[in-house]
Design a protein around this motif. Structure first.
Motif, PDB file in Angstrom:
ATOM      1  N   LEU A 458       6.177 -25.003  37.325  1.00 37.85           N
ATOM      2  CA  LEU A 458       6.387 -24.470  35.991  1.00 37.85           C
ATOM      3  C   LEU A 458       5.070 -24.579  35.238  1.00 37.85           C
ATOM      4  O   LEU A 458       4.496 -25.659  35.141  1.00 37.85           O
ATOM      5  CB  LEU A 458       7.467 -25.321  35.316  1.00 37.85           C
ATOM      6  N   GLN A 567      11.455 -17.722  31.303  1.00 31.50           N
ATOM      7  CA  GLN A 567      12.613 -18.175  30.514  1.00 31.50           C
ATOM      8  C   GLN A 567      13.579 -17.045  30.190  1.00 31.50           C
ATOM      9  O   GLN A 567      14.725 -17.274  29.827  1.00 31.50           O
ATOM     10  CB  GLN A 567      12.155 -18.876  29.222  1.00 31.50           C
ATOM     11  N   GLU A 599      11.665 -25.734  24.848  1.00 30.65           N
ATOM     12  CA  GLU A 599      11.985 -26.921  25.632  1.00 30.65           C
ATOM     13  C   GLU A 599      13.263 -26.783  26.430  1.00 30.65           C
ATOM     14  O   GLU A 599      13.376 -27.261  27.546  1.00 30.65           O
ATOM     15  CB  GLU A 599      12.084 -28.137  24.715  1.00 30.65           C
ATOM     16  N   ALA A 602      12.687 -24.743  29.423  1.00 30.10           N
ATOM     17  CA  ALA A 602      11.927 -25.520  30.397  1.00 30.10           C
ATOM     18  C   ALA A 602      12.872 -26.432  31.171  1.00 30.10           C
ATOM     19  O   ALA A 602      12.773 -26.573  32.391  1.00 30.10           O
ATOM     20  CB  ALA A 602      10.844 -26.334  29.699  1.00 30.10           C
ATOM     21  N   GLU A 603      13.790 -27.023  30.456  1.00 33.14           N
ATOM     22  CA  GLU A 603      14.786 -27.896  31.085  1.00 33.14           C
ATOM     23  C   GLU A 603      15.583 -27.112  32.128  1.00 33.14           C
ATOM     24  O   GLU A 603      15.792 -27.546  33.248  1.00 33.14           O
ATOM     25  CB  GLU A 603      15.714 -28.422  29.977  1.00 33.14           C
ATOM     26  N   ARG A 604      15.985 -25.918  31.710  1.00 33.63           N
ATOM     27  CA  ARG A 604      16.771 -25.052  32.586  1.00 33.63           C
ATOM     28  C   ARG A 604      15.956 -24.647  33.819  1.00 33.63           C
ATOM     29  O   ARG A 604      16.461 -24.603  34.939  1.00 33.63           O
ATOM     30  CB  ARG A 604      17.171 -23.814  31.786  1.00 33.63           C
ATOM     31  N   LYS A 606      13.608 -26.218  35.178  1.00 34.46           N
ATOM     32  CA  LYS A 606      13.205 -27.350  36.024  1.00 34.46           C
ATOM     33  C   LYS A 606      13.954 -27.374  37.358  1.00 34.46           C
ATOM     34  O   LYS A 606      13.384 -27.702  38.387  1.00 34.46           O
ATOM     35  CB  LYS A 606      13.421 -28.671  35.276  1.00 34.46           C
ATOM     36  N   THR A 609      12.201 -25.926  40.170  1.00 34.05           N
ATOM     37  CA  THR A 609      11.121 -26.668  40.811  1.00 34.05           C
ATOM     38  C   THR A 609      11.672 -27.783  41.678  1.00 34.05           C
ATOM     39  O   THR A 609      10.975 -28.341  42.503  1.00 34.05           O
ATOM     40  CB  THR A 609      10.176 -27.294  39.760  1.00 34.05           C
ATOM     41  N   GLU A 610      12.936 -28.105  41.460  1.00 34.11           N
ATOM     42  CA  GLU A 610      13.507 -29.239  42.190  1.00 34.11           C
ATOM     43  C   GLU A 610      14.181 -28.850  43.494  1.00 34.11           C
ATOM     44  O   GLU A 610      14.314 -29.661  44.394  1.00 34.11           O
ATOM     45  CB  GLU A 610      14.525 -29.961  41.294  1.00 34.11           C
TER      46      GLU A 610
END
Ligand code: ADP
Ligand code: MG
Length: 696
Positions: A458, A567, A599, A602-604, A606, A609-610
């Motif tokens: 990200l 986003q 933010e 970004a949380e969403r 994430k 990336t995991e």
């Protein structure tokens, strides 16, 4: 069973012909239909003396206007004093003074909905009025209940000047006049097995609960009922396909199948691919029509599975159809097929909407005479002019992009052909039970061995130069890159402009020395195709694109996916886009550019990336966006729930499914006395969906 007398909504007190029209537009015709409009909130029904207990809450009180103060200036609030026998309170009413004057007369009794605010400093309670309704005969009965329900007023209803409390009363009237007609919808055994209330009790309690706990318990019963009938439709449909319809029995699994398997593949099939081919062949050999969903994450290799099926169909003298959601994808698949079919001596054709008339005539002719053994195409395949000689096998790729009717139409081009639908949107199991509950499911749960995990990062504006440098370094190593811009339908024009503008910048300023191509949905398909082919042939280093490349493009040497304004995409869509890379043996990368300010997004993001696991991503997506969004508008017509919540009610879905399938297994015609309620309710409410589904 005696016919139930139905009262039309127009005859309910407070409705009348105008409003009845508005109701009908919402699909509400009879007073019993109104009972399925469930409350949006429940307001404690209290007295003025007790208001202090309800700080910051909405409540309902009933009282008499004992005083009224006109505002000094127009459009200032009218002040009234309400007394209910326990205490009095002052309330302000904003809005047009003239109307206020007429609405509030000293001495009149009203029901008031307001919000309570307790001001500790002034030791005073304020009552902010939200709505009111003159107290009429019949209201005392409603006001005996501890909670007063408030319902959603759609735009259609608002146009008829209906206000919330007046609507509450209309539904109360409907309840009163139709309560006797509320018939049970489930059988005793189903109710007992699942610990449910009877339907009438549930409906009454849903509107007028005794306690707040009542509401959830009651909702469970009503939700179960909805889900039960959905599953019942599935169960009946599955049964009717299995028993009544006779499908094609593909006898030969012949030479060509073996030759492809042994000589031309260029890779070893994964265990999962072998497993699903076996499952599908089992269906093809049996004389029951196949209805199977093939689920497999992006890049898991679904296409080659379809190729094997086409061979079997052709060797048995049947034609196959391969329907894709976009022209680009159809074109790509057509080329893949040709690659194999040339070696095996099979004849395939491509049919899309954008073809020239003359060429199209030839293609149609080949389909009609049976010369075309496999027909790849878009929804052009389901047009009337398309006439197959002997369609025996159909595959629908990226099934979530099509609606039920389209599936049905393709099927109707043959006489009971086998149907395989493929999807890369790995939906959570319980949800697949509601949407695809009538299909058998095969899953490719393994990626080809040569795949490496796609590394996903990200990044924000501050990293832009570094990102460009990274792309340049990878391209130097011989790789290629995608750069994707979002195009959201509502702002299509603006977005397109920005994509084109960025393309210019990328081409002129950022990578002037590299070869860059651009594709977007407004270009004719053959231009898109040309550019994609050039990219495939490594004549381009970077392909700048909108989401037209979302599905199907398969270029293993492209290993970088840069997604701008990430986003703005849904998670499942991002996963699809990311699936364009990581298709070969080289390490692949996905870079999500997102505004650093957002933010929450970004949380969403994430989760991307995991994990590379489409299953986990779609589950998160489902939780965040809800099932409606998840399936897009195309599917939503088949998913109309009022009490059930597909996210919350997963365990309930399983229970409803077990019960429904059990009922159909034991009593397929629903003829037993025990199932008479179910039969009745099914025939009055679900016959239509059965019809729709029968041909699907
Ligand atoms: P999807 O399931 O997303 O439709 P595709 O069928 O397009 O995936 O396959 C993706 C790529 O993987 C293609 O290039 C295909 O040739 C290749 N492929 C398929 N099966 C295997 C395998 N068993 N081993 C290696 N590569 C494979
Ligand atoms: Mg595919």
């Amino acid at each position: 069973m005696p016919a139930i007398k139905k009262t039309e909504i127009a005859y309910i007190k407070g409705v009348g012909p105008k409003r009845a029209e508005a109701f009908e537009k919402l699909g509400l015709k009879y007073s019993t239909d109104l009972l399925t409009v469930y409350p949006r909130l429940y307001l404690p029904n209290t007295t003025i003396r007790s208001l202090a207990k309800f700080h910051d809450q909405n409540v309902v009180i009933k009282g008499k206007i004992i005083d009224k103060f006109k505002p000094f200036k127009p459009n200032h609030p009218t002040r009234i004093v309400i007394f209910d026998g326990t205490a009095s309170i002052e309330s302000l009413m904003w809005g047009n003074t003239f109307y206020r004057e007429k609405q509030f007369k000293v001495g009149d009794e009203h029901i008031f909905w307001g919000k309570v605010a307790y001001n500790a400093y002034e030791r005073d309670i304020k009552f902010d009025m939200r709505d009111h309704k003159k107290f009429e005969t019949g209201d005392e009965e409603m006001m005996k209940y501890p909670f007063i329900p408030i319902y959603i007023l759609s735009e259609e209803l608002k146009k008829t000047w209906i206000k919330p409390l007046a609507f509450t009363k209309i539904i109360f009237n409907a309840l009163k006049s139709s309560a006797e007609n509320i018939a049970e919808v489930l059988s005793e055994p189903v109710r007992i097995a699942n610990d449910l209330l009877d339907h009438k009790t549930a409906v009454l309690k849903m509107h007028y609960p005794r306690t707040m706990e009542d509401i959830e318990i009651t909702r469970q019963t009503l939700a179960f009922e909805e889900l039960f009938y959905l599953q019942l439709v599935m169960a009946l449909r599955k049964r009717s396909i299995a028993s009544a319809e006779k499908g094609i029995h593909f006898e030969k699994i012949g030479e060509k199948f073996e030759i492809l398997f042994k000589e031309h593949l260029g890779f070893e099939l994964t265990g999962a691919q072998k497993k699903v081919i076996k499952e599908i062949l089992g269906d093809m050999r049996s004389n029951k029509p196949m209805n199977r969903l093939l689920q497999g994450d992006v890049g898991s290799g679904k296409t080659i599975v379809a190729v094997f099926c086409f061979l079997v169909a052709a060797e048995n003298g049947y034609q196959s159809a391969f329907m894709c959601p976009t022209e680009i994808l159809a074109e790509q698949h057509y080329k893949t097929l040709q690659y194999y079919f040339d070696k095996l001596g099979l004849n395939s054709v491509l049919l899309t909407g954008g073809q020239k008339k003359k060429h199209r005539e030839t293609v149609l002719e080949e389909i009609r005479t049976g010369k075309a053994q496999v027909v790849v195409g878009t929804h052009a395949l389901i047009q009337e002019s398309v006439d197959f000689k002997s369609l025996g096998f159909t595959v629908i790729d990226e099934q979530h992009k099509f609606g039920v009717m389209q599936r049905a139409k393709l099927k109707a081009k043959g006489s009971n052909p086998d149907v395989l639908v493929m999807t890369a949107t790995p939906i959570p199991r319980t949800l697949s039970l509601t949407v695809y509950g009538d299909l058998d499911v095969s899953v490719i749960d393994e990626l080809p061995k040569n795949r490496k995990n796609i590394k996903t990062a990200l990044r924000g504006e501050a990293d832009r130069l570094k990102v460009y440098k990274f792309i340049r370094d990878e391209i130097k190593k011989g790789r290629q890159a995608y750069i994707v811009y979002p195009i959201i339908e509502e702002s299509e024009k603006l977005d397109l402009k920005s994509a084109v503008k960025h393309f210019e910048i990328i081409k002129e300023d950022i990578f002037p020395d590299l070869k860059i191509g651009l594709v977007h949905g407004r270009l004719p398909w053959y231009e898109i195709d040309e550019t994609i082919e050039a990219f495939k042939d490594k004549k381009l280093d970077i392909l700048v694109s909108t989401t037209v490349i979302e599905v199907g493009i398969d270029i293993p040497n492209a290993t970088i996916m840069l997604i701008e304004e990430a986003q703005r995409f849904g998670l499942s869509q991002l996963h699809q886009l990311r699936g364009r890379v990581g298709r070969g043996a080289e390490q692949s990368y996905c870079i999500l550019m997102a505004e650093s300010s957002g933010e929450i997004s970004a949380e969403r993001l994430k989760i991307m990336t995991e994990t590379n696991d489409g299953f986990k991503i779609s589950e998160t997506d489902l939780k965040l966006r809800g099932p409606g969004e998840f399936f897009g508008t195309r599917q939503s017509g088949t998913l109309k729930f009022t009490a059930a919540d597909l996210v919350k009610d997963m365990p309930l879905i399983e229970k409803a499914r077990d019960s429904a399938f059990k009922v159909v297994n034991e009593d397929p015609q629903l003829r037993s006395h025990e199932n008479s309620n179910i039969r009745e309710h099914f025939l009055t409410n679900y016959r239509e969906s059965m019809e729709l589904i029968k041909i699907a």
